[in-house]
Design a protein around this motif. Sequence first.
Motif, PDB file in Angstrom:
ATOM      1  N   CYS A 137     -25.963 -13.869  24.519  1.00  0.00           N
ATOM      2  CA  CYS A 137     -26.395 -13.695  26.031  1.00  0.00           C
ATOM      3  C   CYS A 137     -26.177 -15.276  26.644  1.00  0.00           C
ATOM      4  O   CYS A 137     -26.650 -16.189  26.079  1.00  0.00           O
ATOM      5  CB  CYS A 137     -27.574 -13.209  26.319  1.00  0.00           C
ATOM      6  SG  CYS A 137     -28.233 -11.788  25.753  1.00  0.00           S
ATOM      7  N   SER A 155     -29.178 -20.515  28.117  1.00  0.00           N
ATOM      8  CA  SER A 155     -29.399 -19.827  29.449  1.00  0.00           C
ATOM      9  C   SER A 155     -30.273 -20.771  30.545  1.00  0.00           C
ATOM     10  O   SER A 155     -31.240 -21.356  29.901  1.00  0.00           O
ATOM     11  CB  SER A 155     -30.094 -18.407  29.441  1.00  0.00           C
ATOM     12  OG  SER A 155     -29.038 -17.252  28.737  1.00  0.00           O
ATOM     13  N   ASP A 166     -34.157 -16.517  32.891  1.00  0.00           N
ATOM     14  CA  ASP A 166     -35.499 -16.158  31.922  1.00  0.00           C
ATOM     15  C   ASP A 166     -34.946 -15.076  30.833  1.00  0.00           C
ATOM     16  O   ASP A 166     -35.674 -14.260  30.303  1.00  0.00           O
ATOM     17  CB  ASP A 166     -36.531 -15.410  32.718  1.00  0.00           C
ATOM     18  CG  ASP A 166     -37.029 -16.390  33.710  1.00  0.00           C
ATOM     19  OD1 ASP A 166     -37.324 -17.616  33.079  1.00  0.00           O
ATOM     20  OD2 ASP A 166     -37.634 -15.751  34.767  1.00  0.00           O
ATOM     21  N   THR A 167     -33.729 -15.446  30.215  1.00  0.00           N
ATOM     22  CA  THR A 167     -33.097 -14.399  29.264  1.00  0.00           C
ATOM     23  C   THR A 167     -33.794 -14.224  28.075  1.00  0.00           C
ATOM     24  O   THR A 167     -34.247 -12.987  27.775  1.00  0.00           O
ATOM     25  CB  THR A 167     -31.595 -14.879  29.039  1.00  0.00           C
ATOM     26  OG1 THR A 167     -30.943 -14.855  29.941  1.00  0.00           O
ATOM     27  CG2 THR A 167     -31.323 -13.980  27.781  1.00  0.00           C
ATOM     28  N   ALA A 168     -34.534 -15.263  27.618  1.00  0.00           N
ATOM     29  CA  ALA A 168     -35.161 -15.177  26.172  1.00  0.00           C
ATOM     30  C   ALA A 168     -36.804 -14.360  26.556  1.00  0.00           C
ATOM     31  O   ALA A 168     -36.978 -13.535  25.791  1.00  0.00           O
ATOM     32  CB  ALA A 168     -35.367 -16.503  25.794  1.00  0.00           C
ATOM     33  N   SER A 169     -37.322 -14.789  27.679  1.00  0.00           N
ATOM     34  CA  SER A 169     -38.650 -14.026  27.881  1.00  0.00           C
ATOM     35  C   SER A 169     -38.498 -12.577  28.314  1.00  0.00           C
ATOM     36  O   SER A 169     -39.173 -11.811  27.937  1.00  0.00           O
ATOM     37  CB  SER A 169     -39.349 -14.981  29.163  1.00  0.00           C
ATOM     38  OG  SER A 169     -38.465 -14.727  30.245  1.00  0.00           O
ATOM     39  N   ARG A 229     -32.233 -19.607  20.071  1.00  0.00           N
ATOM     40  CA  ARG A 229     -31.974 -20.151  21.247  1.00  0.00           C
ATOM     41  C   ARG A 229     -30.943 -21.443  20.915  1.00  0.00           C
ATOM     42  O   ARG A 229     -31.147 -22.056  19.907  1.00  0.00           O
ATOM     43  CB  ARG A 229     -32.769 -20.592  22.120  1.00  0.00           C
ATOM     44  CG  ARG A 229     -33.935 -19.430  22.383  1.00  0.00           C
ATOM     45  CD  ARG A 229     -34.874 -19.928  23.432  1.00  0.00           C
ATOM     46  NE  ARG A 229     -34.359 -19.993  24.790  1.00  0.00           N
ATOM     47  CZ  ARG A 229     -35.197 -20.645  25.842  1.00  0.00           C
ATOM     48  NH1 ARG A 229     -36.696 -20.591  25.552  1.00  0.00           N
ATOM     49  NH2 ARG A 229     -34.621 -20.694  26.936  1.00  0.00           N
ATOM     50  N   HIS A 233     -36.025 -10.434  17.592  1.00  0.00           N
ATOM     51  CA  HIS A 233     -35.721 -11.785  17.296  1.00  0.00           C
ATOM     52  C   HIS A 233     -34.922 -12.392  18.374  1.00  0.00           C
ATOM     53  O   HIS A 233     -33.895 -11.728  18.867  1.00  0.00           O
ATOM     54  CB  HIS A 233     -35.074 -12.033  15.933  1.00  0.00           C
ATOM     55  CG  HIS A 233     -35.543 -11.028  14.886  1.00  0.00           C
ATOM     56  ND1 HIS A 233     -36.414 -11.321  14.062  1.00  0.00           N
ATOM     57  CD2 HIS A 233     -35.062  -9.952  14.491  1.00  0.00           C
ATOM     58  CE1 HIS A 233     -36.629 -10.553  13.080  1.00  0.00           C
ATOM     59  NE2 HIS A 233     -35.806  -9.632  13.419  1.00  0.00           N
ATOM     60  N   VAL A 234     -35.400 -13.817  18.701  1.00  0.00           N
ATOM     61  CA  VAL A 234     -34.460 -14.396  19.916  1.00  0.00           C
ATOM     62  C   VAL A 234     -34.242 -16.045  19.369  1.00  0.00           C
ATOM     63  O   VAL A 234     -35.121 -16.614  18.882  1.00  0.00           O
ATOM     64  CB  VAL A 234     -35.382 -14.565  21.097  1.00  0.00           C
ATOM     65  CG1 VAL A 234     -34.562 -15.747  21.920  1.00  0.00           C
ATOM     66  CG2 VAL A 234     -35.571 -13.503  21.745  1.00  0.00           C
ATOM     67  N   ALA A 270     -35.942 -10.781  27.096  1.00  0.00           N
ATOM     68  CA  ALA A 270     -35.705 -10.246  25.938  1.00  0.00           C
ATOM     69  C   ALA A 270     -36.806  -9.806  25.143  1.00  0.00           C
ATOM     70  O   ALA A 270     -36.952  -8.637  24.737  1.00  0.00           O
ATOM     71  CB  ALA A 270     -34.749 -10.959  25.121  1.00  0.00           C
ATOM     72  N   LEU A 271     -37.858 -10.848  25.037  1.00  0.00           N
ATOM     73  CA  LEU A 271     -39.191 -10.606  24.184  1.00  0.00           C
ATOM     74  C   LEU A 271     -39.945  -9.330  24.992  1.00  0.00           C
ATOM     75  O   LEU A 271     -40.488  -8.714  24.398  1.00  0.00           O
ATOM     76  CB  LEU A 271     -39.771 -11.715  24.012  1.00  0.00           C
ATOM     77  CG  LEU A 271     -39.125 -12.823  23.158  1.00  0.00           C
ATOM     78  CD1 LEU A 271     -40.058 -14.150  23.245  1.00  0.00           C
ATOM     79  CD2 LEU A 271     -39.248 -12.383  21.519  1.00  0.00           C
ATOM     80  N   ASP A 300     -29.762 -16.504  22.788  1.00  0.00           N
ATOM     81  CA  ASP A 300     -30.073 -17.151  24.145  1.00  0.00           C
ATOM     82  C   ASP A 300     -28.872 -18.398  24.123  1.00  0.00           C
ATOM     83  O   ASP A 300     -29.324 -19.297  23.768  1.00  0.00           O
ATOM     84  CB  ASP A 300     -31.404 -17.460  24.366  1.00  0.00           C
ATOM     85  CG  ASP A 300     -31.297 -18.073  26.090  1.00  0.00           C
ATOM     86  OD1 ASP A 300     -30.286 -18.102  26.664  1.00  0.00           O
ATOM     87  OD2 ASP A 300     -32.502 -18.319  26.341  1.00  0.00           O
TER      88      ASP A 300
END
Length: 311
Positions: free
Chosen positions: A9, A42, A45-48, A60, A57-58, A50-51, A39
């Motif tokens: 992403c 990015s 807020d891609t990571a947040s 980065r 799992h993320v 996703a969670l 991630d």
Amino acid sequence: MKLIIQIPCFNEAACLPVALAALPRHVEGFDQVEWLVIDDGSHDDTASVALAHGVDHVVRHFHNKGLARGFMTGLDACLARGADVIVNTDADNQYDARDIPLLVAPILDQQAEMVVGSRPIGQIQHFSPVKKLLQKIGSGVVRSLSGADIVDAPSGFRAMSRRAAQQLMVFSDYTYTLETIIQAGQKNIGIMSVPVRVNGYQRPSRLVKSIPSYIQRSIVTIIRIFVIYRPFRFFSLLGTFLFGIGAVIGLRYLFMVSIGRGSGHIQSLILASVLLVAGFQSFLVAFVTDVIAANRKLLEDLRFEFRRSRS
């Protein structure tokens, strides 16, 4: 058996929820199905996101490294988390997640170690005629280099076994799709393609910013693939071309001399000499790069053994 579905992403906070909503939590043949998002630096807020939508799992990158690096980071993360099979898909929900069981079935049946989803390219309306043509050319180049009968080589919807993932290494920063198939062919990794469905148009492609840019990058990628994976063939063909043109021009000059008209064609002699020397040097480079390619294969084998011993 554990299946991990990975999604590279970059600024996908808007599209990611739609893609995640379609992913399965249960696939026949697996005890566990987990999701992993890469991630790639990015700014949104891609990571947040996703969670918040259930991603297990993320991982980065602190800054954007490109799709190919994101793909490889995902493979390493999936292997570290015990994946037996890895499925790669896109964050824009281009691929129909309902076909994931079709992708993994040949791996579970031990018919293949890598499976590439083949899209109905001719039926995708938002693909321009130029892009469709380049897709066919790219797939043809990959088939000739890998020996694998892959219909849609640029497809990112693919599954691979743990052993196959451990052997892959991408040199390109632009895309992983063509290179990984060629590597699979060279490493005798069993590979096949299966027809898959696609979803509706979500957003413009991040890789295809414009048709001229896409053509330029595609040509550079294909040439680079030839240089990396078929260096002897590439430089020997180049040497043959240069040497052949130089020989023709040189023979023409000798003919002019034989009929008494050579004094006005000294430029032809100079050009022939330059081309002959360049052709000879290309032949020398072909042998040198062939030795380098052999050393690269040895290093890749050592890397595979190291990755396998760690897991």
